[in-house]
Design a protein around this motif. Structure first.
Motif, mmCIF file in Angstrom:
data_model
loop_
_atom_site.group_PDB
_atom_site.id
_atom_site.type_symbol
_atom_site.label_atom_id
_atom_site.label_comp_id
_atom_site.label_asym_id
_atom_site.label_seq_id
_atom_site.Cartn_x
_atom_site.Cartn_y
_atom_site.Cartn_z
ATOM 1 N N GLN A 81 -5.262 59.613 107.614
ATOM 2 C CA GLN A 81 -6.361 60.170 106.831
ATOM 3 C C GLN A 81 -6.238 61.686 106.773
ATOM 4 O O GLN A 81 -5.947 62.336 107.773
ATOM 5 N N LEU A 82 -6.500 62.245 105.593
ATOM 6 C CA LEU A 82 -6.424 63.693 105.418
ATOM 7 C C LEU A 82 -7.627 64.371 106.061
ATOM 8 O O LEU A 82 -8.774 64.008 105.797
ATOM 9 N N THR A 83 -7.354 65.371 106.902
ATOM 10 C CA THR A 83 -8.399 66.217 107.470
ATOM 11 C C THR A 83 -7.980 67.666 107.239
ATOM 12 O O THR A 83 -6.804 67.936 106.959
ATOM 13 N N PRO A 84 -8.890 68.624 107.355
ATOM 14 C CA PRO A 84 -8.511 70.027 107.150
ATOM 15 C C PRO A 84 -7.435 70.508 108.121
ATOM 16 O O PRO A 84 -6.659 71.412 107.805
ATOM 17 N N GLU A 85 -7.362 69.894 109.317
ATOM 18 C CA GLU A 85 -6.421 70.343 110.339
ATOM 19 C C GLU A 85 -5.080 69.626 110.290
ATOM 20 O O GLU A 85 -4.107 70.084 110.895
ATOM 21 N N GLY A 86 -5.010 68.501 109.605
ATOM 22 C CA GLY A 86 -3.772 67.739 109.567
ATOM 23 C C GLY A 86 -4.042 66.295 109.209
ATOM 24 O O GLY A 86 -5.146 65.930 108.810
ATOM 25 N N MET A 87 -3.029 65.453 109.374
ATOM 26 C CA MET A 87 -3.152 64.040 109.039
ATOM 27 C C MET A 87 -3.485 63.247 110.302
ATOM 28 O O MET A 87 -2.699 63.193 111.248
ATOM 29 N N LEU A 88 -4.662 62.622 110.306
ATOM 30 C CA LEU A 88 -5.114 61.834 111.448
ATOM 31 C C LEU A 88 -4.610 60.401 111.306
ATOM 32 O O LEU A 88 -4.937 59.717 110.338
ATOM 33 N N VAL A 89 -3.819 59.945 112.250
ATOM 34 C CA VAL A 89 -3.320 58.572 112.225
ATOM 35 C C VAL A 89 -4.472 57.629 112.558
ATOM 36 O O VAL A 89 -5.084 57.730 113.623
ATOM 37 N N ILE A 90 -4.802 56.732 111.625
ATOM 38 C CA ILE A 90 -5.982 55.871 111.801
ATOM 39 C C ILE A 90 -5.641 54.404 111.988
ATOM 40 O O ILE A 90 -6.488 53.632 112.448
ATOM 41 N N ALA A 91 -4.426 53.993 111.637
ATOM 42 C CA ALA A 91 -4.066 52.579 111.796
ATOM 43 C C ALA A 91 -2.548 52.443 111.824
ATOM 44 O O ALA A 91 -1.840 53.136 111.094
ATOM 45 N N THR A 92 -2.066 51.570 112.692
ATOM 46 C CA THR A 92 -0.634 51.303 112.775
ATOM 47 C C THR A 92 -0.399 49.810 112.951
ATOM 48 O O THR A 92 -1.239 49.096 113.498
ATOM 49 N N VAL A 93 0.754 49.365 112.491
ATOM 50 C CA VAL A 93 1.194 47.990 112.710
ATOM 51 C C VAL A 93 2.635 48.064 113.192
ATOM 52 O O VAL A 93 3.499 48.614 112.505
ATOM 53 N N ARG A 94 2.898 47.538 114.369
ATOM 54 C CA ARG A 94 4.235 47.608 114.940
ATOM 55 C C ARG A 94 5.211 46.726 114.188
ATOM 56 O O ARG A 94 4.882 45.637 113.734
ATOM 57 N N GLY A 95 6.444 47.203 114.091
ATOM 58 C CA GLY A 95 7.503 46.420 113.487
ATOM 59 C C GLY A 95 8.037 45.384 114.456
ATOM 60 O O GLY A 95 7.601 45.301 115.610
ATOM 61 N N PRO A 96 9.003 44.587 114.020
ATOM 62 C CA PRO A 96 9.522 43.502 114.856
ATOM 63 C C PRO A 96 10.488 43.947 115.940
ATOM 64 O O PRO A 96 10.864 43.157 116.799
ATOM 65 N N SER A 97 10.895 45.212 115.931
ATOM 66 C CA SER A 97 11.871 45.686 116.911
ATOM 67 C C SER A 97 11.306 45.602 118.323
ATOM 68 O O SER A 97 10.128 45.892 118.552
ATOM 69 N N PRO A 98 12.126 45.204 119.306
ATOM 70 C CA PRO A 98 11.658 45.158 120.696
ATOM 71 C C PRO A 98 11.397 46.549 121.265
ATOM 72 O O PRO A 98 10.702 46.690 122.275
ATOM 73 N N ILE A 99 11.950 47.570 120.626
ATOM 74 C CA ILE A 99 11.705 48.957 121.020
ATOM 75 C C ILE A 99 10.565 49.497 120.171
ATOM 76 O O ILE A 99 10.617 49.463 118.942
ATOM 77 N N GLU A 100 9.506 49.977 120.807
ATOM 78 C CA GLU A 100 8.350 50.459 120.058
ATOM 79 C C GLU A 100 8.677 51.776 119.364
ATOM 80 O O GLU A 100 9.037 52.760 120.007
ATOM 81 N N ILE A 101 8.553 51.782 118.055
ATOM 82 C CA ILE A 101 8.837 52.965 117.242
ATOM 83 C C ILE A 101 7.625 53.217 116.366
ATOM 84 O O ILE A 101 7.219 52.355 115.589
ATOM 85 N N GLY A 102 7.039 54.390 116.493
ATOM 86 C CA GLY A 102 5.869 54.674 115.668
ATOM 87 C C GLY A 102 5.105 55.871 116.183
ATOM 88 O O GLY A 102 5.610 56.668 116.962
ATOM 89 N N VAL A 103 3.862 55.988 115.720
ATOM 90 C CA VAL A 103 2.969 57.058 116.147
ATOM 91 C C VAL A 103 1.672 56.431 116.642
ATOM 92 O O VAL A 103 1.312 55.332 116.247
ATOM 93 N N ARG A 104 0.978 57.139 117.527
ATOM 94 C CA ARG A 104 -0.249 56.609 118.107
ATOM 95 C C ARG A 104 -1.452 56.868 117.214
ATOM 96 O O ARG A 104 -1.561 57.931 116.604
#
Length: 257
Positions: free
Chosen positions: A105-128
């Motif tokens: 989500q766009l905020t004045p300070e930056g992009m706030l990560v609001i939702a994630t869905v993990r991929g099938p890889s056994p190694i977790e790759i993404g943002v919190r």
């Protein structure tokens, strides 16, 4: 009245400081950071502990966020229109191309990560969820800024452009040129720019006014997600951005893809 207001302000400052300090914070550090006495900080903390907004480990002098604050934050995210609009689309995007998907989500300070869905890889790759991404060092930030007003872009370009890695764009002219390219194609990448080894492909989510309100994208290792991504991946992210934009009230053709 003024004293009561100051007490409320200090309480909110304590909550914010504790929430932003991932490993917990002590009374002395809080007093120093907020410019007040340790006894005053301690009194406020005890009230916050009683209400469940912060807690203190038995074997530590540090305070961390409590269950009540976590619950409140989750409720805010769950009630956000963008979270609801993107939930099913993120799952569909992940299933379509087998990569971790993310909405911000766009905020004045930056992009706030609001939702994630993990991929099938056994190694977790993404943002919190809850991470705040910059406008110059992330694909999400660059694509949102590119589809924002000229005034907003100027604010970004004349502000502090932090170098998160040696690949982060910190030159305003180079960043402005990339904004123009992003507007023309509708997507952005940022290989090794927010963190070494990671890349994101993101497109803007537009609201009823036609302004960027967020982004959707996929996250992967930079070695697997090129600066010039697979056309199939681009098409999938663009389709998802269109779908969520419609749910956010946007009508008519989108100015990309």
């Amino acid at each position: 009245m003024a004293e009561g207001l100051q007490s409320v302000i200090l309480t909110m400052q304590i909550v914010e400081h504790v929430a932003r300090t991932g490993k917990g914070v002590g009374v002395t550090s809080l007093a120093t950071a907020l410019g007040t006495s340790k006894s005053r900080i301690h009194r406020h903390l005890q009230t916050l502990v009683q209400q469940g907004y912060v807690f203190q480990h038995e074997d530590s002098e540090r305070y961390e966020i409590g269950h009540q604050l976590v619950s409140l934050g989750q409720a805010v995210l769950d009630n956000s229109g963008l979270v609801g609009a993107s939930r099913d689309s993120l799952l569909a995007l992940r299933d379509r191309i087998g990569r971790s998907a993310v909405a911000s989500q766009l905020t004045p300070e930056g992009m706030l990560v609001i939702a994630t869905v993990r991929g099938p890889s056994p190694i977790e790759i993404g943002v919190r969820v809850g991470s705040l991404l910059s406008f110059n060092g992330s694909a999400q930030g660059k694509v949102a800024a590119a589809f924002s007003s000229e005034a907003f872009q100027q604010r970004v370009l004349t502000g502090e452009l932090t170098a998160y890695t040696e690949h982060t764009i910190t030159d305003p002219e180079q960043l402005a040129a990339e904004f123009a390219e992003i507007r023309a194609r509708g997507w952005a990448t940022a290989p090794n720019q927010a963190a070494l080894g990671l890349n994101t492909l993101a497109s803007p989510i537009l609201d009823a006014s036609g302004a960027a309100c967020g982004t959707v994208g996929i996250v992967d290792l930079a070695q697997s997600l090129d600066a010039e991504p697979d056309p199939e991946h681009i098409a999938a992210v663009l389709d998802t951005a269109r779908r969520i934009s419609v749910l956010m009230g946007h009508s008519g053709a989108l100015p990309f893809g």
